[in-house]
Design a protein around this motif. Structure first.
Motif, PDB file in Angstrom:
ATOM      1  N   LEU A   1       0.821  -1.210   0.000  1.00 45.72           N
ATOM      2  CA  LEU A   1       0.000   0.000   0.000  1.00 45.72           C
ATOM      3  C   LEU A   1       0.857   1.262   0.000  1.00 45.72           C
ATOM      4  CD1 LEU A   1      -2.838  -0.986   2.510  1.00 45.72           C
ATOM      5  CD2 LEU A   1      -2.858  -1.098   0.016  1.00 45.72           C
ATOM      6  N   LEU A   2       1.948   1.239   0.733  1.00 48.84           N
ATOM      7  CA  LEU A   2       2.855   2.390   0.728  1.00 48.84           C
ATOM      8  C   LEU A   2       3.528   2.552  -0.627  1.00 48.84           C
ATOM      9  CD1 LEU A   2       4.518   2.084   4.253  1.00 48.84           C
ATOM     10  CD2 LEU A   2       2.910   3.833   3.486  1.00 48.84           C
ATOM     11  N   LEU A   3       3.868   1.449  -1.278  1.00 50.32           N
ATOM     12  CA  LEU A   3       4.474   1.529  -2.611  1.00 50.32           C
ATOM     13  C   LEU A   3       3.497   2.121  -3.622  1.00 50.32           C
ATOM     14  CD1 LEU A   3       6.830   0.898  -4.520  1.00 50.32           C
ATOM     15  CD2 LEU A   3       5.873  -1.409  -4.791  1.00 50.32           C
ATOM     16  N   LEU A   4       2.239   1.696  -3.564  1.00 47.31           N
ATOM     17  CA  LEU A   4       1.242   2.271  -4.462  1.00 47.31           C
ATOM     18  C   LEU A   4       1.024   3.747  -4.171  1.00 47.31           C
ATOM     19  CD1 LEU A   4      -1.385  -0.637  -4.503  1.00 47.31           C
ATOM     20  CD2 LEU A   4       0.186   0.028  -6.332  1.00 47.31           C
ATOM     21  N   TRP A   5       1.037   4.109  -2.886  1.00 41.31           N
ATOM     22  CA  TRP A   5       0.912   5.532  -2.560  1.00 41.31           C
ATOM     23  C   TRP A   5       2.097   6.321  -3.106  1.00 41.31           C
ATOM     24  CZ3 TRP A   5       4.411   8.148   0.705  1.00 41.31           C
ATOM     25  CH2 TRP A   5       4.084   9.485   0.946  1.00 41.31           C
ATOM     26  N   TYR A   6       3.287   5.777  -3.000  1.00 39.78           N
ATOM     27  CA  TYR A   6       4.480   6.487  -3.487  1.00 39.78           C
ATOM     28  C   TYR A   6       4.460   6.631  -5.003  1.00 39.78           C
ATOM     29  CZ  TYR A   6       9.401   7.638  -4.186  1.00 39.78           C
ATOM     30  OH  TYR A   6      10.568   8.262  -4.556  1.00 39.78           O
ATOM     31  N   ILE A   7       3.909   5.630  -5.705  1.00 41.35           N
ATOM     32  CA  ILE A   7       3.878   5.689  -7.167  1.00 41.35           C
ATOM     33  C   ILE A   7       2.839   6.699  -7.653  1.00 41.35           C
ATOM     34  CG2 ILE A   7       3.322   4.354  -9.239  1.00 41.35           C
ATOM     35  CD1 ILE A   7       4.494   1.901  -7.859  1.00 41.35           C
ATOM     36  N   TYR A   8       1.662   6.705  -7.026  1.00 37.96           N
ATOM     37  CA  TYR A   8       0.562   7.527  -7.513  1.00 37.96           C
ATOM     38  C   TYR A   8       0.389   8.838  -6.739  1.00 37.96           C
ATOM     39  CZ  TYR A   8      -0.887   3.451 -10.189  1.00 37.96           C
ATOM     40  OH  TYR A   8      -0.919   2.399 -11.070  1.00 37.96           O
ATOM     41  N   LYS A   9       1.319   9.181  -5.868  1.00 35.98           N
ATOM     42  CA  LYS A   9       1.177  10.433  -5.118  1.00 35.98           C
ATOM     43  C   LYS A   9       1.299  11.618  -6.065  1.00 35.98           C
ATOM     44  CE  LYS A   9       6.046  10.809  -3.799  1.00 35.98           C
ATOM     45  NZ  LYS A   9       6.308  12.060  -4.502  1.00 35.98           N
ATOM     46  N   THR A  10       0.597  12.668  -5.730  1.00 31.57           N
ATOM     47  CA  THR A  10       0.554  13.880  -6.545  1.00 31.57           C
ATOM     48  C   THR A  10       1.443  14.959  -5.930  1.00 31.57           C
ATOM     49  OG1 THR A  10      -1.392  14.666  -5.332  1.00 31.57           O
ATOM     50  CG2 THR A  10      -1.786  13.320  -7.297  1.00 31.57           C
ATOM     51  N   ASP A  11       1.389  16.143  -6.539  1.00 25.85           N
ATOM     52  CA  ASP A  11       2.169  17.265  -6.012  1.00 25.85           C
ATOM     53  C   ASP A  11       1.662  17.728  -4.655  1.00 25.85           C
ATOM     54  OD1 ASP A  11       3.566  17.143  -8.351  1.00 25.85           O
ATOM     55  OD2 ASP A  11       2.395  18.713  -9.356  1.00 25.85           O
ATOM     56  N   PHE A  12       0.548  17.178  -4.228  1.00 26.20           N
ATOM     57  CA  PHE A  12      -0.021  17.528  -2.931  1.00 26.20           C
ATOM     58  C   PHE A  12       0.931  17.170  -1.790  1.00 26.20           C
ATOM     59  CE2 PHE A  12      -2.633  16.345   0.762  1.00 26.20           C
ATOM     60  CZ  PHE A  12      -3.327  17.530   0.951  1.00 26.20           C
ATOM     61  N   TYR A  13       1.784  16.157  -2.023  1.00 24.18           N
ATOM     62  CA  TYR A  13       2.685  15.674  -0.974  1.00 24.18           C
ATOM     63  C   TYR A  13       4.109  16.183  -1.153  1.00 24.18           C
ATOM     64  CZ  TYR A  13      -0.960  12.410   0.424  1.00 24.18           C
ATOM     65  OH  TYR A  13      -2.133  11.863   0.868  1.00 24.18           O
ATOM     66  N   ASN A  14       4.274  17.298  -1.834  1.00 18.65           N
ATOM     67  CA  ASN A  14       5.612  17.846  -2.009  1.00 18.65           C
ATOM     68  C   ASN A  14       6.195  18.395  -0.716  1.00 18.65           C
ATOM     69  OD1 ASN A  14       5.738  17.234  -4.736  1.00 18.65           O
ATOM     70  ND2 ASN A  14       4.855  19.202  -5.372  1.00 18.65           N
ATOM     71  N   PHE A  15       5.343  18.664   0.280  1.00 16.61           N
ATOM     72  CA  PHE A  15       5.843  19.249   1.517  1.00 16.61           C
ATOM     73  C   PHE A  15       6.448  18.199   2.451  1.00 16.61           C
ATOM     74  CE2 PHE A  15       1.523  17.917   2.192  1.00 16.61           C
ATOM     75  CZ  PHE A  15       1.482  17.429   3.479  1.00 16.61           C
ATOM     76  N   ILE A  16       6.412  16.909   2.096  1.00 13.72           N
ATOM     77  CA  ILE A  16       7.015  15.869   2.923  1.00 13.72           C
ATOM     78  C   ILE A  16       7.998  15.070   2.082  1.00 13.72           C
ATOM     79  CG2 ILE A  16       4.983  15.638   4.396  1.00 13.72           C
ATOM     80  CD1 ILE A  16       4.257  13.137   2.827  1.00 13.72           C
ATOM     81  N   ARG A  17       8.903  14.389   2.735  1.00 14.94           N
ATOM     82  CA  ARG A  17       9.858  13.506   2.077  1.00 14.94           C
ATOM     83  C   ARG A  17       9.269  12.096   2.059  1.00 14.94           C
ATOM     84  NH1 ARG A  17      15.679  15.376   4.721  1.00 14.94           N
ATOM     85  NH2 ARG A  17      15.591  17.577   4.036  1.00 14.94           N
ATOM     86  N   ALA A  18       8.752  11.738   0.895  1.00 14.33           N
ATOM     87  CA  ALA A  18       8.020  10.480   0.782  1.00 14.33           C
ATOM     88  C   ALA A  18       8.878   9.254   1.090  1.00 14.33           C
ATOM     89  CB  ALA A  18       7.395  10.372  -0.616  1.00 14.33           C
ATOM     90  N   PRO A  19      10.109   9.129   0.532  1.00 12.10           N
ATOM     91  CA  PRO A  19      10.896   7.928   0.856  1.00 12.10           C
ATOM     92  C   PRO A  19      11.179   7.787   2.353  1.00 12.10           C
ATOM     93  CG  PRO A  19      11.815   9.069  -1.042  1.00 12.10           C
ATOM     94  CD  PRO A  19      10.800   9.990  -0.452  1.00 12.10           C
TER      95      PRO A  19
END
Length: 477
Positions: free
Chosen positions: A331-349
């Protein structure tokens, strides 16, 4: 006699969460967010009604002609009244001489391979407090996983969408998280005490701390993973949740149908077959709700007279955590693949790594608890570490045998040995009987969700049987 502090904590969390949810729903109404208001009220009122029904069912108020208590339960004030009643009983102990005193026998933890049996007197007041504690232990689990867990997931999802946390929402989220962790803790402690009902169980502070850290990391990680996944793939979160829920809801029923056992009739004498079916469905519904967010200490077995599985479940626990870890990572991998610019304020990895490490820490504290802090670890029929290691080895062996590289390439036809030439090793039959016998061994983390409601003093003739609808489970060690 111990102070009924667990009852006070349960009622305090219930009252605080209900008050915070009602206040937050009023703010949603003022802001015009009717959807958030409706969902917040739904996750508040539904578990509250279930808590009132549970307390009424356990105390058997319908057959005792107590109209005032029933009215207070209808007004959703039942837990507060029950708490006051429990403290009144505690305060009256010793002031009036009780006309009836029972003798109970409990074994002490084995020392040097031997366990001594100790007798003590139990009065009617202590028996009533026992019933109150058992009732609130169950309502804490219901409130935690049918109310607080969905509520926390909803409010965190709203925070992600709005990129902000208000004071009211943050307060409700903190209370909900504490309620979930406390419900999981009560689930584990109640499982231990009912499983080892013949023994004087002394749960030390270090055991409480390990359970609290284990459940905190496990539940918090699971909620965050579900919220992140639902924020980018809204249409796919519903199939994921329904699949998880249906698997754990139907699993006890499938085992029951495969066993061809008669329909359980010993839950409550006053219940009809329809009423018994509703109670069993609610039990499996709660079981599925617990497993949605964390490992359930109760393992429901509908063809058992006590409705619980008493066999060792180290393998099942290992499979659960392995599958859950893989699911969270996916689920985290799918979130990381399909995340949008909305999550630019955090470091996803970094966030993905932190969540996976947090879940691994939860597993670590679970191992520490069962290996070093479990109050009845001397009574384990097998080592948990060895069981988990054997399960891991078995899964690795299955994966290796299923891989194409392990299959012979030179032969196209497999020749099976003749039955007449096949020789059975001498120890194989003994090994099979030993492996089958482990299924009948008692489980150290299971308990009865419906029974154990009325205090029952075990006698010498009851040491080998379960206590009927009272559910006082006794075992010979």
């Amino acid at each position: 006699m111990r102070l009924p502090s667990s009852i006070f904590v349960s009622v305090s969390l219930f009252t605080a969460e209900t008050t915070a949810a009602l206040y937050l729903s009023s703010t949603y109404r003022s802001a015009g967010d009717q959807i958030w208001q409706g969902l917040t009220l739904l996750f508040t009122l539904v578990p509250s009604v279930l808590v009132q029904l549970t307390l009424t069912f356990i105390h058997r108020d319908l057959s005792r002609d107590r109209p005032l208590i029933l009215l207070l339960h209808i007004l959703q004030l039942g837990p507060i009244v029950r708490c006051l009643e429990a403290f009144c009983i505690y305060g009256s102990v010793g002031r009036v001489e009780e006309p009836y005193v029972s003798i109970t026998r409990k074994k002490q933890m084995p020392r040097g391979g031997q366990s001594e049996e100790v007798e003590r007197q139990v009065g009617q007041a202590e028996g009533k407090l026992f019933t109150h504690r058992a009732a609130f232990a169950r309502t804490s689990v219901i409130q935690a996983f049918l109310g607080s867990a969905p509520q926390l997931t909803l409010q965190l999802y709203i925070c992600v969408l709005q990129q902000g946390v208000s004071i009211g929402r943050g307060t409700l989220m903190v209370i909900s998280l504490l309620s979930i962790v406390y419900g999981a803790l009560r689930c584990n402690i109640l499982a231990i005490k009912i499983k080892y009902d013949d023994y004087e169980v002394d749960v030390r502070p270090m055991a409480y701390l390990c359970i609290f850290l284990w459940r905190s990391f496990e539940i918090a990680t699971r909620v965050v993973v579900l919220v992140l996944f639902s924020s980018v793939l809204q249409l796919w979160v519903l199939p994921v949740v329904l699949l998880n829920f249906l698997v754990f809801f139907l699993y006890p029923w499938i085992l029951f149908w495969q066993s061809h056992s008669p329909f359980p009739e010993n839950i409550e004498k006053t219940l009809t077959r329809v009423g018994t079916t509703i109670v069993l469905c609610l039990l499996t519904f709660l079981y599925a709700g617990i497993n949605m967010f964390c490992w359930s200490a109760v393992q429901v077995k509908l063809n058992d007279p006590d409705l619980i599985n008493k066999s060792q479940n180290w393998y099942r626990m290992a499979v659960y955590y392995m599958v859950r870890f893989v699911e969270n990572a996916s689920l985290l991998l799918l979130w990381y693949i399909y995340k949008t610019d909305f999550y630019n304020f955090i470091r996803a990895p970094l966030l993905v790594l932190q969540l996976l490490v947090a879940y691994a820490i939860a597993i670590f504290f679970m191992l520490v608890f069962y290996q070093f802090c479990h109050p009845c670890r001397k009574l384990f029929s097998s080592s948990m570490t060895q069981g988990l290691w054997d399960c891991s080895s078995l899964l690795c062996l299955m994966c290796t045998s299923a891989s194409p590289q392990s299959r012979p390439m030179g032969k196209t036809v497999l020749e099976l040995p003749s039955p007449s030439t096949r020789k059975e090793p001498p120890g194989e039959r003994a090994h099979d009987s030993a492996s089958n016998s482990t299924d009948d061994m008692p489980n150290d983390t299971t308990y009865d969700m419906l029974n154990d409601t009325v205090y029952d003093i075990p006698t010498e003739t009851d040491n080998n049987i379960g206590g009927g609808i009272n559910g006082d489970i006794s075992h010979n060690i």
